[in-house]
Design a protein around this motif. Structure first.
Motif, PDB file in Angstrom:
ATOM      1  N   TYR A  34       0.823  -1.199   0.000  1.00 28.39           N
ATOM      2  CA  TYR A  34       0.000   0.000   0.000  1.00 28.39           C
ATOM      3  C   TYR A  34       0.862   1.257   0.000  1.00 28.39           C
ATOM      4  O   TYR A  34       1.881   1.345   0.688  1.00 28.39           O
ATOM      5  N   ARG A  99      -5.002   6.332  -0.033  1.00 24.08           N
ATOM      6  CA  ARG A  99      -4.295   5.058  -0.073  1.00 24.08           C
ATOM      7  C   ARG A  99      -4.548   4.375  -1.412  1.00 24.08           C
ATOM      8  O   ARG A  99      -5.691   4.305  -1.884  1.00 24.08           O
ATOM      9  N   HIS A 100      -3.471   3.860  -1.997  1.00 25.19           N
ATOM     10  CA  HIS A 100      -3.584   3.103  -3.232  1.00 25.19           C
ATOM     11  C   HIS A 100      -2.741   1.846  -3.114  1.00 25.19           C
ATOM     12  O   HIS A 100      -1.721   1.835  -2.415  1.00 25.19           O
ATOM     13  N   ARG A 101      -3.148   0.835  -3.824  1.00 22.38           N
ATOM     14  CA  ARG A 101      -2.426  -0.423  -3.764  1.00 22.38           C
ATOM     15  C   ARG A 101      -1.426  -0.494  -4.906  1.00 22.38           C
ATOM     16  O   ARG A 101      -1.808  -0.594  -6.073  1.00 22.38           O
ATOM     17  N   PRO A 105      -0.314   7.662  -7.387  1.00 18.69           N
ATOM     18  CA  PRO A 105      -1.419   8.310  -8.108  1.00 18.69           C
ATOM     19  C   PRO A 105      -1.014   9.641  -8.744  1.00 18.69           C
ATOM     20  O   PRO A 105      -1.495  10.707  -8.351  1.00 18.69           O
ATOM     21  N   GLN A 112     -10.572   5.882  -7.622  1.00 22.12           N
ATOM     22  CA  GLN A 112      -9.534   4.894  -7.377  1.00 22.12           C
ATOM     23  C   GLN A 112      -8.936   5.103  -5.989  1.00 22.12           C
ATOM     24  O   GLN A 112      -8.610   6.235  -5.613  1.00 22.12           O
ATOM     25  N   GLY A 113      -8.791   4.035  -5.229  1.00 22.98           N
ATOM     26  CA  GLY A 113      -8.172   4.110  -3.913  1.00 22.98           C
ATOM     27  C   GLY A 113      -9.143   4.527  -2.830  1.00 22.98           C
ATOM     28  O   GLY A 113     -10.358   4.648  -3.057  1.00 22.98           O
ATOM     29  N   TRP A 115      -9.831   7.431   0.189  1.00 22.81           N
ATOM     30  CA  TRP A 115      -9.525   8.840   0.398  1.00 22.81           C
ATOM     31  C   TRP A 115     -10.083   9.335   1.731  1.00 22.81           C
ATOM     32  O   TRP A 115     -11.133   8.877   2.195  1.00 22.81           O
TER      33      TRP A 115
END
Length: 125
Positions: A34, A99-101, A105, A112-113, A115
């Motif tokens: 992450y 957060r993004h996997r 970004p 996406q993700g 927030w």
């Protein structure tokens, strides 16, 4: 379900430093793969990626900020912090943590993700 919450001052004077903290609940900022980011949206403009800290603590920054940015973390508190120095009124924006996997970004998209709700920061004397 992970939750992210931004906190920090709503008003900052020009030339000072914005310091914002994102507190994460329902998940760990060290969970594998992450990436944890700061993104902002100035009034009337689109989303702008500021920088990212990964699950192992590596950091990446947008060159648009000319070295004014720093992201750190406190794993014991499940928090990560943005510092943006030498601010001007052009830094006025809603600031988000997200957060993004496995991705940075660079072209943020709220679909996406995960927030936070965002926090307004105004730079004004």
């Amino acid at each position: 379900q992970v939750q992210l919450q931004e906190s920090g001052p709503g008003l900052v004077q020009p030339s000072q430093t914005i310091s914002l903290t994102c507190t994460v609940s329902g998940g760990s900022i060290t969970t594998t793969f992450y990436y944890w980011s700061w993104i902002r949206q100035p009034p009337g403009k689109g989303l702008e990626w500021i920088g990212t800290i990964t699950y192992i603590g590596n950091t990446y920054y947008s060159t648009s900020f000319e070295g004014r940015t720093s992201i750190s973390r406190d794993t014991s508190k499940s928090q990560f912090t943005l510092r943006l120095s030498s601010v001007t009124p052009e830094d006025t924006a809603v600031y988000y943590c997200a957060r993004h996997r496995g991705v940075i970004p660079r072209l943020p998209d709220k679909t996406q993700g995960d927030w936070g709700q965002g926090t307004q920061v105004t730079v004004s004397s």
